[in-house]
Scaffold this motif. Structure first.
Motif, PDB file in Angstrom:
ATOM      1  N   PHE A 121       0.888  -1.260   0.066  1.00 23.88           N
ATOM      2  CA  PHE A 121      -0.218   0.099  -0.006  1.00 23.88           C
ATOM      3  C   PHE A 121       0.751   1.275  -0.406  1.00 23.88           C
ATOM      4  CE2 PHE A 121      -2.281   3.538   2.588  1.00 23.88           C
ATOM      5  CZ  PHE A 121      -3.459   3.906   1.420  1.00 23.88           C
ATOM      6  N   SER A 122       0.722   1.893  -0.562  1.00 27.58           N
ATOM      7  CA  SER A 122       1.186   3.640  -0.900  1.00 27.58           C
ATOM      8  C   SER A 122       0.742   4.222   0.197  1.00 27.58           C
ATOM      9  CB  SER A 122       0.304   3.670  -2.460  1.00 27.58           C
ATOM     10  OG  SER A 122       1.346   5.222  -2.031  1.00 27.58           O
ATOM     11  N   ALA A 174       2.835  -1.429   4.464  1.00 32.15           N
ATOM     12  CA  ALA A 174       2.332  -0.129   3.947  1.00 32.15           C
ATOM     13  C   ALA A 174       3.749   0.523   3.228  1.00 32.15           C
ATOM     14  CB  ALA A 174       0.977   0.226   5.099  1.00 32.15           C
ATOM     15  N   LEU A 175       3.644   1.348   2.964  1.00 24.42           N
ATOM     16  CA  LEU A 175       5.113   1.788   2.601  1.00 24.42           C
ATOM     17  C   LEU A 175       4.603   3.559   3.569  1.00 24.42           C
ATOM     18  CD1 LEU A 175       6.710   0.774  -0.691  1.00 24.42           C
ATOM     19  CD2 LEU A 175       7.195  -0.541   2.235  1.00 24.42           C
ATOM     20  N   ARG A 176       5.015   4.071   3.970  1.00 26.53           N
ATOM     21  CA  ARG A 176       4.952   5.400   4.528  1.00 26.53           C
ATOM     22  C   ARG A 176       6.004   6.681   3.602  1.00 26.53           C
ATOM     23  NH1 ARG A 176       3.589   4.629  10.930  1.00 26.53           N
ATOM     24  NH2 ARG A 176       1.539   3.246  10.717  1.00 26.53           N
ATOM     25  N   TYR A 177       5.336   6.795   3.418  1.00 18.61           N
ATOM     26  CA  TYR A 177       7.539   7.610   2.415  1.00 18.61           C
ATOM     27  C   TYR A 177       6.967   9.148   2.037  1.00 18.61           C
ATOM     28  CZ  TYR A 177       4.367   6.187  -1.798  1.00 18.61           C
ATOM     29  OH  TYR A 177       3.571   5.910  -2.130  1.00 18.61           O
ATOM     30  N   PHE A 178       8.079   9.668   2.053  1.00 17.54           N
ATOM     31  CA  PHE A 178       7.817  10.899   2.128  1.00 17.54           C
ATOM     32  C   PHE A 178       7.869  11.705   1.116  1.00 17.54           C
ATOM     33  CE2 PHE A 178       9.247   8.735   6.143  1.00 17.54           C
ATOM     34  CZ  PHE A 178       9.014   9.603   7.214  1.00 17.54           C
ATOM     35  N   ASN A 179       8.791  12.326   0.573  1.00 19.28           N
ATOM     36  CA  ASN A 179       8.358  13.341  -0.194  1.00 19.28           C
ATOM     37  C   ASN A 179       9.176  12.791  -1.540  1.00 19.28           C
ATOM     38  OD1 ASN A 179       7.419  14.794   1.836  1.00 19.28           O
ATOM     39  ND2 ASN A 179       7.027  16.855   0.437  1.00 19.28           N
ATOM     40  N   PRO A 180       7.929  11.897  -2.860  1.00 14.79           N
ATOM     41  CA  PRO A 180       8.796  11.957  -3.681  1.00 14.79           C
ATOM     42  C   PRO A 180       9.374  12.969  -5.033  1.00 14.79           C
ATOM     43  CG  PRO A 180       6.665  10.963  -3.632  1.00 14.79           C
ATOM     44  CD  PRO A 180       7.027  11.399  -2.196  1.00 14.79           C
TER      45      PRO A 180
END
Length: 340
Positions: A121-122, A174-180
């Motif tokens: 999950f994004s 779930a990948l909790r990503y920052f600012n791509p």
């Protein structure tokens, strides 16, 4: 080859993930409604990989269409779910648009693919709100969201966690990503928002090339070294590779439970003014910007602790802020010369 469904696969992060999945030996199926992407991305993907990918134009809010697709594609064993609205400011102005699209799409996917499935999950660092301490870890409290967009990510994670808890055949990361930010090294794919960009870097590149007016720095009185907001920026190619690592972890059965979450970032924060400076230094371009008031829904600063993803996913961010700015600019110049 293992077949992976990428929803939102013609979008910014989705298209880069399609490339990295292909490079890793996966068969990729793309699903997108093209609401915030362009069908020509398929041609760009072919130019990069030599592969014409299986593309399906479907709106995930259409339950019957999603159910039919799932039944016709019984050999899909993994899903990477990007398809969602994502602009913080717009979500504040149109909350129901975000709740309807982002929840219906997820629920229809889970309902239709009611079989053994690996699901990535994004998610987003927005689930943390303004954290009490930095860098923020996966154990940090999930606070009340600062925007409807952030709230959709929080609730979506709850939906996935609670569903996985009673569905043994569903395994979720779930990948909790920052600012791509940034673009592919070929400059053939990158961030291509419809209309005025809501994110900083595409607005910077469009302003630099003359497509937009001056850049607005939202807020100069934050409690940060230069007064502008701080974020953890990550190169989109590094981010795409994290999704491949997550799929591999799921299919190899290396997870500690059937619901896990990981921060995906660099572990370092950069301010808006630092990003502007990095762009100017890397490209030689001079930006026209002014300072405006704070923007509703924005937090002061956030950057992530990425030790867990480094150790358990076997993944680490490798591309620095200069490469992020350089590749974003090359992409912008490509788009000007080859308009979509």
């Amino acid at each position: 080859m293992t077949k992976i469904l990428v929803t939102g696969g013609t979008g910014y992060i989705g298209s880069h993930t399609v490339v990295e999945l292909h490079n890793a030996g996966y068969e990729v199926v793309i699903l997108d409604n093209l609401s915030n992407s362009n069908i020509k991305i398929l041609t760009q993907l072919h130019a990069i990989t030599g592969k014409w990918f299986n593309f399906n134009e479907i709106d995930l809010q259409d339950q019957d269409a999603v159910q039919k697709f799932a039944e016709e594609n019984g050999d899909i064993t993994g899903i990477i779910h990007f398809a969602a609205y994502k602009a913080v400011g717009e979500s504040v102005e149109q909350p129901l648009k975000y709740y309807k699209n982002n929840f219906y799409g997820l629920i229809n996917l889970l309902t239709s693919f009611n079989r053994k499935i690996d699901f990535v999950f994004s998610s987003s660092c927005t689930v943390y709100g303004q954290p009490d301490s930095l860098p923020v870890t996966e154990l940090a409290q999930v606070k009340k969201a600062e925007s409807p967009y952030g709230n959709t990510k929080q609730i979506a994670e709850e939906i996935l966690s609670e569903t996985a808890a009673v569905t043994p055949e569903l395994n979720v990361i779930a990948l909790r990503y920052f600012n791509p930010v940034g673009a592919h090294e070929t400059a053939l794919i990158g961030e291509l928002p419809n209309g005025v960009p809501a994110n900083l870097v595409p607005f910077i590149t469009q302003s630099a090339i003359g497509k937009r007016g001056p850049i607005t720095v939202y807020g100069s009185d934050y409690e940060t070294p230069d007064g502008s907001a701080i974020r953890d920026y990550i190169h989109v190619v590094d981010l795409a590779k994290a999704h491949v690592a997550a799929i591999k972890r799921l299919e190899e059965g290396k997870t500690d439970s059937n619901y896990e979450m990981f921060n995906i970032g660099t572990g370092k924060g950069s301010s808006v003014l630092e990003i502007i400076s990095a762009f100017e230094n890397t490209t030689g371009e001079t930006l026209n910007y002014n300072v405006g008031p704070r923007r509703i829904g924005d937090i002061v600063q956030i950057y992530g602790d990425v030790k867990k993803s480094n150790e358990q996913l076997g993944w680490t961010a490798k591309l620095d802020i200069n490469e992020m700015m350089r590749s974003a600019w090359e992409w912008e110049k490509y788009i000007k010369a080859n308009p979509f």
